[in-house]
Design a protein around this motif. Structure first.
Motif, PDB file in Angstrom:
ATOM      1  N   SER A  16       0.835  -1.208   0.000  1.00  0.00           N
ATOM      2  CA  SER A  16       0.000   0.000   0.000  1.00  0.00           C
ATOM      3  C   SER A  16       0.870   1.259   0.000  1.00  0.00           C
ATOM      4  O   SER A  16       0.480   2.284  -0.548  1.00  0.00           O
ATOM      5  N   THR A  36      -4.735  -3.909   4.400  1.00  0.00           N
ATOM      6  CA  THR A  36      -5.594  -3.777   3.230  1.00  0.00           C
ATOM      7  C   THR A  36      -6.508  -4.992   3.150  1.00  0.00           C
ATOM      8  O   THR A  36      -6.032  -6.125   3.136  1.00  0.00           O
ATOM      9  N   ASP A  79      -3.749  -2.347  -5.795  1.00  0.00           N
ATOM     10  CA  ASP A  79      -3.046  -2.723  -4.557  1.00  0.00           C
ATOM     11  C   ASP A  79      -3.867  -3.829  -3.905  1.00  0.00           C
ATOM     12  O   ASP A  79      -4.997  -3.602  -3.478  1.00  0.00           O
TER      13      ASP A  79
HETATM   14 MG   LIG Z   1      -1.897  -2.881   2.224  1.00  0.00          MG
END
Ligand SMILES: [Mg+2]
Ligand SMILES: Nc1nc2c(ncn2[C@@H]2O[C@H](COP(=O)(O)OP(=O)(O)OP(=O)(O)O)[C@@H](O)[C@H]2O)c(=O)[nH]1
Length: 400
Positions: A16, A36, A79
């Motif tokens: 990220s 994430t 991502d």
């Molecule tokens: Mg992440």
């Protein structure tokens, strides 16, 4: 449609941070696994020398922009959630992760080169985890995921080929097209493995595995956290795994880009240095942080590596080239009178007519001829484009 690159790797390696640095999007970053959960999608750029200087013109922004003779071509960056061993069987956020990379042209595998995160992404002492393990593990996960899909209804596919004399390529194509795997990939994997497509029933499990590993998305390694020792030692060993390896410090890139955004300094992604804005008073902490970036990252590595990883993914790994379409070959303008507004990334080997098709299907359907602007030569539909070609396509249906 812009090209797509997936940022992948185990949890907590800096995916990220890499994404945020490349897109300037604000996303959660933290030193624990699974920060994430849902993928972040944003626009980043690949960097190439713009043709404007050579043609001595000032270009107008279109699908891409030019900054001081450097063309920034947008690419979509995804991502992904962190991947843990067993993801292909649904462990961690496994299936979701694998879903996210389906449309990616290439993958950037972010690895913690400092060895300060264990195989599940939990922090550990630097140097105590061997990052080579992470490379092998990711390949294994990708292969097992594909293998699982290919092996589903394999017996039925074998009967269709060996009994009904159907062709295996379109059967596989149908099965795999949703994963972004196309006919070309299948043909290449067939040539590479030399497997008998008339007798898939004779393939051993190992041979099927070898075949699917040839279908894996092309990837390069971003060796991240290069500012933490012993990353420099691990970098050498990572080089022996058969992948392109780009040393990175995503954290430094993020700091520089945020500072540039606030006009504290001037810095363009990929630069080997930055310049502090005149009349700008920095706090002692800011001075320390920037000195550390210069000494620990920019001087030894030549850049933070984030931009290099992105550009290399398209220009080296996928062997793409930049091509500039214009309508008027004299003025270098499009139909709105904008000078060199667009640059497209296309695979090396793309012909003039195929390129027309990537802009608009009508342009390809009515293709008459093209002008290669640099030499002012008329070229036919099968002309193979070169990097930085400026091309004007004349079509019975539409102009570009
Ligand atoms: Mg992440
Ligand atoms: N020293 C150093 N730390 C970094 C670097 N890049 C990222 N980090 C740190 O690594 C930790 C994890 O960063 P994230 O970007 O959240 O990692 P991620 O891979 O997205 O993690 P998940 O979303 O949990 O999979 C954070 O504490 C970051 O500040 C780097 O280049 N150097």
């Amino acid at each position: 449609m812009p090209r797509v690159v997936g940022v992948v790797g185990k949890p907590n390696v800096g995916k990220s941070t890499f994404f945020s640095a490349a897109t300037l999007a604000h996303v959660p970053i933290a030193n624990y696994p699974f920060t994430t959960i849902k993928p972040n999608i944003g626009m980043g750029y690949v960097r190439t020398h713009c043709v404007c200087r050579e043609f001595n013109v000032t270009d107008n922004p279109g699908n891409s922009t030019c900054v001081n003779g450097i063309r920034l071509i947008p690419v979509e960056i995804v991502d992904c959630a962190g991947l843990v061993p067993g993801a292909w069987q649904g462990r961690g956020l496994g299936n979701q992760f694998l879903d996210e990379i389906r449309q990616a042209d290439a993958l950037i595998h972010v690895v913690d080169a400092s060895g300060s995160t264990d195989s599940e992404g939990k922090p550990c002492d630097p140097g105590t985890h061997d990052p080579r393990e992470d490379v092998r593990f990711l390949e294994h996960e990708l292969d097992m995921w594909l293998l699982q899909i290919v092996k589903k209804e394999w017996d039925r596919a074998v009967r269709r080929v060996e009994g009904a004399k159907e062709d295996l390529t379109p059967i596989l194509e149908e099965k795999l097209s949703g994963l972004g795997i196309k006919k070309d990939h299948i043909i290449r994997a067939r040539a590479k493995t030399g497997l008998n497509f008339e007798r898939p029933g004779s393939w051993s499990d190992d041979q099927i595995l070898r075949f699917v590993s040839e279908l894996r998305k092309p990837l390069l390694i971003a060796a991240n956290k290069m500012d933490v020792s012993p990353a420099e030692k691990n970098l050498e060993t990572l080089g022996g795994l058969g992948h392109m390896v780009v040393p990175c410090c995503a954290e430094a890139e993020l700091a520089l880009r945020r500072a540039a955004e606030k006009e504290i300094l001037s810095y363009l992604p990929g630069d080997s240095n930055f310049k502090i804005a005149e009349n700008r008073q920095l706090t002692p902490e800011q001075v320390n942080a920037l000195t550390r970036i210069r000494e620990k990252v920019l001087l030894p590595l030549g850049s933070t590596g984030v931009q290099d990883a992105l550009s290399l993914a398209f220009f080296k790994l996928l062997q793409m080239i930049a091509v500039y379409p214009v309508e008027d070959p004299e003025k270098l303008t499009d139909h709105k009178g904008r000078i060199l507004p667009d640059a497209y990334l296309v695979p090396y080997g793309t012909t003039a007519k195929e390129f027309a098709g990537t802009i608009h299907s009508d342009l390809a359907a009515g293709f008459l001829y093209a002008t290669e602007v640099r030499s002012k030569m008329r070229v036919a539909d099968d002309y193979v484009l070169k990097d930085n070609d400026v091309i004007s396509i004349v079509s019975a249906k539409r102009h570009a």
